[in-house]
Write a protein that holds these residues in place. Structure first.
Motif, PDB file in Angstrom:
ATOM      1  N   ASN A 168      -8.051  -7.918   3.630  1.00  0.00           N
ATOM      2  CA  ASN A 168      -7.198  -8.939   4.275  1.00  0.00           C
ATOM      3  C   ASN A 168      -7.975 -10.148   4.792  1.00  0.00           C
ATOM      4  N   ARG A 169      -9.281 -10.187   4.538  1.00  0.00           N
ATOM      5  CA  ARG A 169     -10.090 -11.318   5.020  1.00  0.00           C
ATOM      6  C   ARG A 169      -9.800 -12.536   4.147  1.00  0.00           C
ATOM      7  N   LYS A 170      -9.581 -13.626   4.794  1.00  0.00           N
ATOM      8  CA  LYS A 170      -9.352 -14.890   4.101  1.00  0.00           C
ATOM      9  C   LYS A 170     -10.702 -15.535   3.798  1.00  0.00           C
ATOM     10  N   ILE A 171     -10.967 -15.739   2.500  1.00  0.00           N
ATOM     11  CA  ILE A 171     -12.233 -16.391   2.136  1.00  0.00           C
ATOM     12  C   ILE A 171     -11.992 -17.666   1.373  1.00  0.00           C
TER      13      ILE A 171
END
Length: 189
Positions: free
Chosen positions: A186-189
């Motif tokens: 779920n990490r936004k990169i």
């Protein structure tokens, strides 16, 4: 108004009567309180470490039924390491074995007392009482056999003892998955 009330001041008499009224109100309120534990089984209290059952025999089954999935989940969130998981599973097994040993000691002590009473009451020709004592003895001997089976289940990782291991691993894996979801997927990169 009584004879002695004549000498008391009016405030004292009214104060006493108001105190009595408050006391009677409190007593009426106390009567209306119903203990929740009589009607509702609280899962949290039965599954909480430190809450003890009334007998060592029941503690064995309370330990088996405890919510190890939640415990495993929380452990994974705090320390996401398989060695840590395996060590905790070993500790859980040892705790169950300790409960079994305690129950065995309690039952064996009780059996000695029962045996004494059987011999004593047989000499006194209390045959009905002796039959009841023999029944208690048979129940305790059956419990000892069940505990031996549970100990073998712990060693072989089979039977009801596996419930602890499976629930803990399941919870631990859910915790690992939650960490991966939160930190990586779920990490936004």
């Amino acid at each position: 108004m009584g004879f002695w009330d004549f000498f008391k001041s009016k405030d004292t008499v009214s104060g006493v009567s108001s105190d009595l009224e408050q006391t009677s109100e409190i007593n009426q309120d106390d009567v209306k309180i119903i203990d929740r534990n009589l009607f509702v089984k609280d899962e949290k209290s039965a599954n909480t470490p430190g809450v003890q059952s009334e007998t060592s025999w029941k503690r064995i089954f309370d330990r088996i039924r405890r919510n190890y999935e939640l415990e495993g989940y929380n452990d994974a969130l705090s320390t996401a390491d398989n060695k840590y998981r395996d060590d905790n599973i070993q500790i859980l097994k040892l705790d169950l074995e300790a409960d079994i040993q305690e129950a065995e000691i309690d039952i064996k002590e009780y059996l000695k007392e029962v045996e004494f009473h059987i011999n004593s009451r047989t000499k006194a020709d209390l045959l009905d009482l002796v039959e009841e004592l023999e029944s208690k003895k048979a129940i305790c001997q059956e419990r000892l056999k069940i505990m031996e089976e549970i100990k073998l289940d712990i060693t072989n990782e089979t039977g009801t003892a596996v419930r602890i291991i499976l629930a803990y691993k399941r919870g631990f894996n859910k915790g690992l998955a939650a960490l991966t979801m939160a930190d990586i997927i779920n990490r936004k990169i």
